[in-house]
Design a protein around this motif. Structure first.
Motif, PDB file in Angstrom:
ATOM      1  N   UNK A  70       0.866  -1.176   0.000  1.00 53.19           N
ATOM      2  CA  UNK A  70       0.000   0.000   0.000  1.00 53.19           C
ATOM      3  C   UNK A  70       0.902   1.224   0.000  1.00 53.19           C
ATOM      4  N   UNK A  71       0.617   2.145  -0.910  1.00 54.33           N
ATOM      5  CA  UNK A  71       1.410   3.369  -1.008  1.00 54.33           C
ATOM      6  C   UNK A  71       0.525   4.571  -0.735  1.00 54.33           C
ATOM      7  N   UNK A  82      -2.402  -3.569  -3.022  1.00 58.32           N
ATOM      8  CA  UNK A  82      -2.131  -4.300  -4.254  1.00 58.32           C
ATOM      9  C   UNK A  82      -1.513  -5.624  -3.820  1.00 58.32           C
ATOM     10  N   UNK A  83      -2.118  -6.725  -4.254  1.00 53.19           N
ATOM     11  CA  UNK A  83      -1.736  -8.040  -3.732  1.00 53.19           C
ATOM     12  C   UNK A  83      -0.975  -8.873  -4.762  1.00 53.19           C
ATOM     13  N   UNK A  94       5.546  -7.583  -7.525  1.00 52.30           N
ATOM     14  CA  UNK A  94       4.374  -6.739  -7.713  1.00 52.30           C
ATOM     15  C   UNK A  94       4.737  -5.646  -8.708  1.00 52.30           C
ATOM     16  N   UNK A  95       3.944  -5.525  -9.776  1.00 56.40           N
ATOM     17  CA  UNK A  95       4.112  -4.462 -10.758  1.00 56.40           C
ATOM     18  C   UNK A  95       3.216  -3.313 -10.306  1.00 56.40           C
ATOM     19  N   UNK A  96       3.829  -2.268  -9.795  1.00 56.48           N
ATOM     20  CA  UNK A  96       3.069  -1.149  -9.248  1.00 56.48           C
ATOM     21  C   UNK A  96       2.293  -0.443 -10.360  1.00 56.48           C
ATOM     22  N   UNK A 112       4.744  -2.980   2.892  1.00 55.02           N
ATOM     23  CA  UNK A 112       4.366  -4.334   2.480  1.00 55.02           C
ATOM     24  C   UNK A 112       4.064  -5.142   3.735  1.00 55.02           C
ATOM     25  N   UNK A 113       3.047  -6.002   3.608  1.00 51.19           N
ATOM     26  CA  UNK A 113       2.777  -6.907   4.724  1.00 51.19           C
ATOM     27  C   UNK A 113       2.173  -8.202   4.186  1.00 51.19           C
TER      28      UNK A 113
END
Length: 161
Positions: A70-71, A82-83, A94-96, A112-113
């Protein structure tokens, strides 16, 4: 004014026709500066490991786990998680989305978590609010790679039933 616009349209049409070139949609879009190719890419990588309670055993990779990033984009709207799912080696990529590429200082605005770990691994957070920061690893020609490094979870019983 209307006659000028009609003249201008016919002039341009004649100029393109005189060259013998018929412009495709893609060429027109690129000439206008709206290319459909990505101008930049931001990839987030990392791995998810389960640390054993036995110090003689090595950490094991956790495949099939879900991690999320999450940004904070600075707007009042809540940003979405975004998962991604880890592969057989416990690694994720992950491709942002492009709307997040321009956020300044992603290292301080993205977290990230892990959000789900398969029951088979019996690995849990020691705290439910663990978040990991990212770090810039590489940047070249509009392609940036960030890494969260190794995210380690502890093996044991869950505090949730």
């Amino acid at each position: 004014m209307r006659s000028f616009l009609l003249f201008f349209f016919f002039f341009l049409n004649g100029a393109f026709a005189a060259s013998g070139k018929i412009w495709s949609r893609t060429e027109m879009v690129e000439m206008a500066g709206y290319g459909e190719q990505k101008l930049s890419s931001v990839i987030i990588t990392g791995s998810l490991l389960c640390d054993s309670s036995n110090p003689r055993l090595h950490s094991i990779a956790i495949p099939g786990a879900t991690v999320a990033i999450k940004c904070n984009n600075g707007s009042k709207r809540r940003s979405k998680w975004i998962k991604a799912v880890t592969d057989e080696f416990g690694e994720f990529e992950i491709d942002l989305p492009s709307q997040l590429h321009a956020i300044p200082n992603l290292e301080n605005t993205c977290l990230i978590k892990p959000v789900h770990v398969p029951k088979l691994y019996r690995c849990y957070h020691t705290s439910t609010n663990i978040h990991k920061r990212i770090k810039l690893v590489s940047s070249t020609n509009g392609f940036r790679v960030y890494s969260s490094g190794k995210i380690r979870l502890q093996q044991g019983r869950s505090s949730r039933s």
